[in-house]
Design an enzyme around this catalytic site. Structure first.
Site, PDB file in Angstrom:
ATOM      1  N   SER A 104      37.272  35.680  49.432  1.00 35.66           N
ATOM      2  CA  SER A 104      38.394  35.209  49.723  1.00 35.66           C
ATOM      3  C   SER A 104      38.723  34.611  51.108  1.00 35.66           C
ATOM      4  O   SER A 104      37.893  34.958  51.934  1.00 35.66           O
ATOM      5  CB  SER A 104      39.390  36.430  49.407  1.00 35.66           C
ATOM      6  OG  SER A 104      40.734  36.130  49.812  1.00 35.66           O
ATOM      7  N   TYR A 122      40.659  45.298  51.838  1.00 35.28           N
ATOM      8  CA  TYR A 122      40.386  43.887  51.182  1.00 35.28           C
ATOM      9  C   TYR A 122      39.709  42.996  52.341  1.00 35.28           C
ATOM     10  O   TYR A 122      38.645  42.354  51.820  1.00 35.28           O
ATOM     11  CB  TYR A 122      41.802  43.496  50.777  1.00 35.28           C
ATOM     12  CG  TYR A 122      41.641  42.127  49.959  1.00 35.28           C
ATOM     13  CD1 TYR A 122      41.208  42.370  48.530  1.00 35.28           C
ATOM     14  CD2 TYR A 122      41.932  40.823  50.157  1.00 35.28           C
ATOM     15  CE1 TYR A 122      40.933  41.294  47.569  1.00 35.28           C
ATOM     16  CE2 TYR A 122      41.822  39.773  49.355  1.00 35.28           C
ATOM     17  CZ  TYR A 122      41.179  40.091  47.919  1.00 35.28           C
ATOM     18  OH  TYR A 122      41.164  38.887  47.207  1.00 35.28           O
TER      19      TYR A 122
HETATM   20  N1  NAD Z   1      44.344  36.106  42.730  1.00 31.00           N
HETATM   21  C1  NAD Z   1      44.072  35.753  43.817  1.00 31.00           C
HETATM   22  O1  NAD Z   1      45.084  35.342  44.828  1.00 31.00           O
HETATM   23  C2  NAD Z   1      42.673  35.848  44.663  1.00 31.00           C
HETATM   24  C3  NAD Z   1      42.638  35.317  46.018  1.00 31.00           C
HETATM   25  C4  NAD Z   1      41.523  35.452  46.520  1.00 31.00           C
HETATM   26  C5  NAD Z   1      40.550  36.059  45.828  1.00 31.00           C
HETATM   27  N2  NAD Z   1      40.634  36.877  44.860  1.00 31.00           N
HETATM   28  C6  NAD Z   1      39.480  37.353  44.067  1.00 31.00           C
HETATM   29  O2  NAD Z   1      39.351  36.857  42.810  1.00 31.00           O
HETATM   30  C7  NAD Z   1      38.596  37.975  42.025  1.00 31.00           C
HETATM   31  C8  NAD Z   1      39.242  37.967  40.737  1.00 31.00           C
HETATM   32  O3  NAD Z   1      40.586  38.458  41.124  1.00 31.00           O
HETATM   33  P1  NAD Z   1      41.997  37.921  40.058  1.00 31.00           P
HETATM   34  O4  NAD Z   1      42.821  37.684  40.970  1.00 31.00           O
HETATM   35  O5  NAD Z   1      41.350  37.103  39.024  1.00 31.00           O
HETATM   36  O6  NAD Z   1      42.237  39.400  39.336  1.00 31.00           O
HETATM   37  P2  NAD Z   1      42.470  40.070  37.948  1.00 31.00           P
HETATM   38  O7  NAD Z   1      43.023  41.456  38.210  1.00 31.00           O
HETATM   39  O8  NAD Z   1      43.043  38.999  37.202  1.00 31.00           O
HETATM   40  O9  NAD Z   1      40.817  40.384  37.613  1.00 31.00           O
HETATM   41  C9  NAD Z   1      40.027  41.191  38.178  1.00 31.00           C
HETATM   42  C10 NAD Z   1      39.277  41.885  36.919  1.00 31.00           C
HETATM   43  O10 NAD Z   1      38.583  42.928  37.568  1.00 31.00           O
HETATM   44  C11 NAD Z   1      38.377  43.873  36.561  1.00 31.00           C
HETATM   45  N3  NAD Z   1      37.920  45.305  37.157  1.00 31.00           N
HETATM   46  C12 NAD Z   1      38.830  46.070  38.031  1.00 31.00           C
HETATM   47  N4  NAD Z   1      38.244  47.252  38.322  1.00 31.00           N
HETATM   48  C13 NAD Z   1      37.041  47.230  37.827  1.00 31.00           C
HETATM   49  C14 NAD Z   1      35.927  48.071  37.734  1.00 31.00           C
HETATM   50  N5  NAD Z   1      35.998  49.304  38.601  1.00 31.00           N
HETATM   51  N6  NAD Z   1      34.943  47.583  37.296  1.00 31.00           N
HETATM   52  C15 NAD Z   1      34.815  46.324  36.663  1.00 31.00           C
HETATM   53  N7  NAD Z   1      35.633  45.499  36.454  1.00 31.00           N
HETATM   54  C16 NAD Z   1      37.140  46.056  37.030  1.00 31.00           C
HETATM   55  C17 NAD Z   1      39.891  43.975  36.004  1.00 31.00           C
HETATM   56  O11 NAD Z   1      39.869  44.771  34.889  1.00 31.00           O
HETATM   57  C18 NAD Z   1      40.272  42.664  36.026  1.00 31.00           C
HETATM   58  O12 NAD Z   1      39.722  42.145  34.688  1.00 31.00           O
HETATM   59  C19 NAD Z   1      38.770  39.195  42.839  1.00 31.00           C
HETATM   60  O13 NAD Z   1      37.482  39.505  43.716  1.00 31.00           O
HETATM   61  C20 NAD Z   1      39.710  38.980  43.915  1.00 31.00           C
HETATM   62  O14 NAD Z   1      39.752  39.763  45.136  1.00 31.00           O
HETATM   63  C21 NAD Z   1      41.736  36.455  44.166  1.00 31.00           C
END
Ligand code: NAD
Length: 264
Positions: free
Chosen positions: A141, A154
């Site tokens: 991120s 985070y």
């Molecule tokens: N959305 C944002 O703004 C953003 C920004 C920067 C980075 N990210 C990163 O992108 C990645 C995906 O995030 P997203 O926004 O798509 O979130 P999201 O919640 O849509 O997807 C995350 C997934 O992780 C799964 N998950 C949660 N706990 C788990 C566990 N213990 N074991 C296995 N799976 C598990 C959830 O069920 C979900 O399907 C993450 O690493 C997040 O930190 C997101």
């Protein structure tokens, strides 16, 4: 097709960036293992990929459980005979002011946000060494490049993921193994929607802070991910690849446009 004959494993693939990445890899010819703790969502994504003539299987994983991570990697290798791409992406974190976290919350955040990425990478590398190569993409991120208020574990874990990616990259570069970090800015996925539900006024200032004036989409992240895991990025390793609408390019200073014209 850019990932023909490749086997890709994506964690957190039942939703958001992981889901979009899994679908995109499948569209480009990869056989995809959709890994998630959410069985219903993961099964749905795998089924929809198959219905679109792609190859995908769901595997249940809880990234907080090392045995579960071992079974996930073994599943991919047993099912498809090899593993070419590991995309660590599942999100587990502990939020709050950093000094207010309990020791248990801190440990859970580190376990889910860092140890899980390391352990899956270590196991994938064992397979890559047997096969003669492979690639890892870690969803980090922009929060791994600078600090935020209130995000608890985070920022520390995402920063560690960025630097861990560099270490995997340099230690295995001569083994035909690449490792990169993807650094998204704010993306319209369920965690942001959950924040907006709790505090509806939070989204507009987030958009305002992004020079493009909008959130990114999961598909925009999947497009970058596709490049990074494909052979087109064959000389890209150890990179922290920022895709954030310009958020991290801004120092945080308010606009001085109009004030500085004519000298200062
Ligand atoms: N959305 C944002 O703004 C953003 C920004 C920067 C980075 N990210 C990163 O992108 C990645 C995906 O995030 P997203 O926004 O798509 O979130 P999201 O919640 O849509 O997807 C995350 C997934 O992780 C799964 N998950 C949660 N706990 C788990 C566990 N213990 N074991 C296995 N799976 C598990 C959830 O069920 C979900 O399907 C993450 O690493 C997040 O930190 C997101």
């Amino acid at each position: 097709m850019r990932l023909a004959d490749k086997v890709a494993l994506v964690t957190g693939a039942a939703s958001g960036i992981g889901e979009a990445s899994a679908r995109t890899y499948a569209r480009e010819g990869a056989k995809v293992v959709v890994a998630d703790v959410n069985a219903e969502g993961g099964e749905r994504v795998a089924e929809e990929i198959r219905r679109a003539n792609g190859a995908a299987e769901f595997v249940h994983v809880d990234v907080l459980d090392t045995g579960s991570i071992e079974r996930m990697i073994a599943f991919a290798i047993e099912k498809y005979g090899r593993l070419d791409i590991l995309h660590n992406n599942a999100q587990v974190t502990s939020g709050g002011r950093i000094g207010d976290l309990t020791l248990d919350a801190w440990r859970r955040g580190i376990e889910g946000g860092l140890t899980s990425y390391w352990y899956a990478s270590k196991l994938a590398v064992e397979q890559f060494l047997k096969q003669g190569g492979g690639t890892i993409l870690n969803t980090a991120s922009v929060s791994g490049l600078a600090g935020d208020f209130g995000l608890g574990t985070y920022n520390p874990t995402k920063a560690a993921v960025v630097n861990m990616s560099r270490v995997f990259a340099i230690e295995y570069a001569r083994k035909n193994i690449r490792c990169n970090a993807l650094c998204p800015g704010p993306i319209g996925t369920p965690p942001l929607a959950a924040m907006a539900e709790r505090a509806p006024t939070v989204i507009d200032p987030i958009k305002e802070a992004i020079p493009t004036g909008r959130l990114g989409t999961p598909q925009e992240m999947a497009n970058v991910a596709l490049f990074l895991v494909s052979d087109e990025a064959s000389f890209v390793t150890g990179a922290a690849y920022v895709a954030d609408g310009g958020l991290y390019a801004h120092s945080g200073m308010p606009s001085l446009t109009g004030i500085t014209a004519g000298g200062w």
